[in-house]
Every structure is written in C-alpha cells, then in structure tokens.
Write an enzyme that holds these catalytic residues in place. Structure first.
Site, short mmCIF file in Angstrom:
data_model
loop_
_atom_site.label_atom_id
_atom_site.label_comp_id
_atom_site.label_asym_id
_atom_site.label_seq_id
_atom_site.Cartn_x
_atom_site.Cartn_y
_atom_site.Cartn_z
N LYS A 96 2.15 -14.19 5.69
CA LYS A 96 2.31 -15.25 4.78
C LYS A 96 3.70 -15.58 4.94
O LYS A 96 4.43 -15.57 3.67
CB LYS A 96 1.70 -14.82 3.61
CG LYS A 96 1.35 -16.13 2.60
CD LYS A 96 0.31 -16.96 3.13
CE LYS A 96 0.19 -17.87 2.04
NZ LYS A 96 -0.55 -19.20 2.38
N TYR B 269 0.90 -1.41 -0.19
CA TYR B 269 0.07 0.05 -0.07
C TYR B 269 0.88 1.28 -0.12
O TYR B 269 0.17 2.32 0.05
CB TYR B 269 -0.94 -0.08 1.22
CG TYR B 269 -2.18 -0.82 1.23
CD1 TYR B 269 -2.32 -1.79 0.09
CD2 TYR B 269 -3.27 -0.43 1.72
CE1 TYR B 269 -3.39 -2.52 0.02
CE2 TYR B 269 -4.35 -1.27 1.73
CZ TYR B 269 -4.52 -2.29 0.77
OH TYR B 269 -5.60 -2.95 0.86
N ASP C 23 -5.84 -4.39 6.27
CA ASP C 23 -7.01 -3.65 5.84
C ASP C 23 -8.18 -4.87 5.49
O ASP C 23 -9.29 -4.52 5.81
CB ASP C 23 -6.42 -2.98 4.32
CG ASP C 23 -7.59 -2.37 3.62
OD1 ASP C 23 -8.53 -1.87 4.39
OD2 ASP C 23 -7.60 -2.05 2.41
N ASP D 122 -4.07 -16.93 5.52
CA ASP D 122 -5.20 -17.69 5.06
C ASP D 122 -5.92 -18.55 6.26
O ASP D 122 -7.15 -18.87 6.48
CB ASP D 122 -4.80 -18.43 3.67
CG ASP D 122 -3.50 -19.30 4.18
OD1 ASP D 122 -2.68 -18.89 5.21
OD2 ASP D 122 -3.04 -20.04 3.31
#
Ligand code: NAD
Length: 362
Positions: A191, A124, A248, A224
């Site tokens: 991740k 971002y 987010d 996940d």
C-alpha cells in the site's frame, strides 16, 4: 543414509496428520531418517515448556523439519510455538503455493499461484504498547513532538517497521524461487501510495532487485486492488511477494480460492533451516477422530521433498494426491459434495489411497 529430518507431530490433529504424511512420504521411496521431537500443549504439561530446547536443537542440526499443527495455549503466558520457531530459527520466508486440483470444490478451476510472505517484521514484529501504559504515553509524547499530526493520548500503539535488509532478502527469495520453478512473473503487493516510508521502501527495494532478474516480469499491485483482482481473475497471478501482514491475510484468501485450509500447504524457510507445515491449525475438536484432511500436510511434505532435492519423488507424490482427489471416492468429508456424505473416508484411509496410487505408478 537417508535425509535426516526432524518430525514434530504437534498436538490436536497433528499426530494423526503427520503419521499419515510420514507413511505417504516413505511410500515415495525417498529414504528419510526421522528424528521425532515434541512440541505443543501435551509436552508443555510434562516439561513446562511447549517448545523444548532439544526440539529446537534438532531442527537447527538437521536443517529440515516436518511439523504438525500446534495449539497456541491461551492464558498461560506462552506465546505461539509456531511464531517462536520462526523467530528462533530466523525462518524469514513463508511460502504458500495455492493451486486448484481437479475434484476440489471451488469456483476457481485454474489457480496456480504462490504466496511469498515476509515473516519477521512489519506490524507483526510484536512491538506494541498497551493503551494507558507508561511506555505508550512516552511513545505518544515523543512522536507528537516530531509532527503536527497528533496521536490521541490513551491510544494503543503497534509499530510497523520495514527494513531494506529484510525486504531485499524476501524479494530475492521470491525472484530466485520464480526462476527455479520457471515461473513468469513476480508481483509485489503493498500500500505504497499511503505508507510511503515502509511499504514504499519495500516497493523501491523490489524495483532494484527486479533488475537482476530480467527473465521474470515484475508487477506492482496495491493490496486492496489485489483482493478484488484475485476474486475476479486469480489465474492472472503467478508469484506474489508481500510484507508480513498483507501476506498473512492474502494467503488465507488464496487458500480459500483453491478449496480451503484442508488443501493449503506451506513452508517457513530461512538461511539455515526450513520447517514444512500445513497452513491450518490443530483443529482440536477433531483430535483423534481420524477425520480431517491430510492433503495440506502431505503437500507440505511434497514441498519438503522438493527442498531436499527429491524433485522426481515430489512430482510423483503430487500427481498421486491429484489423482485421488480427482477420483473423489477415497477422500475426507471436506472434499465430498456434502459434509455428512457417508462415503467420506478418514485421514488414514485417504493416505492409504495415495500410497496405493504411488505404488501403481512404479
Ligand atoms: P484450525 O485451522 O485448527 O481449524 C479451523 C477449522 O478449519 C476446523 O475446525 C475445521 O473445520 C477446519 N480444518 C482445519 N484443518 C482442517 C483439515 N486438515 N481438514 C479439514 N478441515 C480442517 O484453526 P483454529 O481453530 O483457529 O486454531 C486451532 C489451534 O491451532 C489454535 O490454537 C491456533 O493457534 C493453532 N494454529 C496453529 C497453526 C500452526 O501450527 N501453524 C496455524 C494456525 C492455527
């Protein structure tokens, strides 16, 4: 002298929401000295900028702002005022407590978790190269020279970068917040098994920082797996610290768990300033209708009271909001069993009911 706070009404439904919130905050008895400043589409039409320098200076000077939602003008060349404020004031931490209040329609009655999102870097940061541009081709050719794995020419490129400094700053913030609020656990969400040099770095900083907080349980979750676990057993989570992008997405998911945007407060906090605002946007289709739910904005005001050290007032305010929601009579349409329930009240009457509760507590 009360606490001097910059009040940015915003646009769309922002002014009616901030007005309701201002009245409720004043009813707590805390002395607040409002410095009202403009930002958003309306002031842009007058002054040519959606974020006047005077507004920015006021937040810098006062160090605390309560902000209504602001519409991001499309096709004007102006970037989001919300993003600009976070950037200019280096508001590196986005704090979003998600708690279920009795009376809110949700499948999850026992959620009480806090999202701490890094606000400044990751995908971002806005470092992007448009497909086909000269810059994109230069980036692709340079990267292709470094590795056997080739990026197809003509690709668009967005850069993900995560630094040790920004990671440590947000992770420390999360642990310190957990300690201050007597929370038991901080979970890091990444991740890291796939993105070893960015998420992996975030995770390794987390492991180091966690050693300074032996009283708080550290937990590691893949993003996940987290999404599944949040849907199945959200009550098992406490404080979550995440890089920008996951933060987010997951914070919208957790807002959904506790009843949606109308009840999800937030804060953007930096070393020198803090801006308190609802998670939701300006809901422009409801502008001026005295219709939308002020809870998210009012609970953001409660976070502001906590930040100002007015803990007792914050606690009383939260309990008044919780009581009005639990009672269920004087609430907006979105908290009623059906959205066209004729007994729904407006933004301002919802605030009146909270003020009445606050007065009864005295
Ligand atoms: P939004 O959050 O404004 O509204 C989406 C829908 O959610 C609304 O139509 C309404 O049905 C519901 N909703 C939102 N707030 C509610 C409330 N308080 N009570 C009841 N229902 C509520 O999202 P959007 O339509 O995607 O965005 C509108 C504008 O707001 C855009 O310009 C966007 O960029 C901006 N925005 C600003 C902020 C901010 O100021 N921090 C945050 C998000 C979006």
């Amino acid at each position: 002298m009360g606490h001097r706070v910059t009040l940015i009404p915003g646009d769309g439904t922002g002014p009616e929401l901030t007005e309701a919130t201002r009245r409720v905050l004043e009813a707590t008895g805390v002395s607040l000295d409002w410095d009202v400043r403009q930002a958003g589409v309306e002031i842009m039409e007058e002054t040519g900028t959606p974020l006047p320098q005077a507004t920015l200076d006021s937040v810098r000077e006062n160090g605390v702002a309560l902000k209504g939602p602001i519409t991001t003008p499309i096709g004007t060349g102006f970037r989001s005022v919300n993003v600009a404020l976070r950037h200019e004031l280096e508001l590196y931490a986005c704090l979003r407590p998600c708690k279920t209040y009795a009376g809110v329609r949700t499948r999850y009655p026992d959620v009480d978790l806090v999202i701490v999102r890094e606000n400044t870097e990751d995908l971002y940061a806005g470092i992007e190269y448009e497909a086909g541009s000269e810059a994109a081709e230069t980036v692709i050719t340079s990267l292709n020279a470094l590795q056997p794995k080739q990026i197809a020419l003509g690709s668009g490129i967005s850069v993900k970068s995560i630094s040790p400094t920004a990671s440590e700053r947000i992770i420390r913030f999360a642990f310190e917040y957990a300690r201050e609020k007597a929370r038991r656990q901080v979970a890091v969400v990444t991740k890291a098994n796939i993105m070893k040099f960015t998420d992996g770095l975030f995770l390794s900083v987390f492991r180091d920082v966690a050693k300074d907080f032996p009283d708080i349980e550290p937990r590691e979750v893949l993003v996940d797996a987290l999404c599944m676990q949040l849907v199945q057993r959200p009550e098992e989570f406490d404080v979550l610290v995440l890089p920008n992008l996951y933060g987010d997405i997951v914070s919208d998911l957790t807002a959904g768990l506790v009843g949606g945007l109308g009840v999800a407060p937030g804060a953007n906090i930096g070393a020198h300033a803090a801006v308190f605002e609802a998670t939701h946007g300006s809901a422009p289709k409801y502008k001026g209708l005295n219709k939308v739910n002020p809870t998210a904005m009012i609970l953001s005001g409660m976070l502001m009271l906590e930040h100002l050290g007015e803990r007792e007032a914050a606690r009383r305010l939260e309990s008044a909001v919780a009581a009005v929601i639990a009672e269920g009579g004087q609430v907006t349409y979105d908290l009623k069993p059906s959205r066209d329930d004729p007994s729904a009240v407006g933004t301002s009457q919802f605030a009146d009911a909270i003020i009445e509760r606050l007065t009864q507590q005295d």
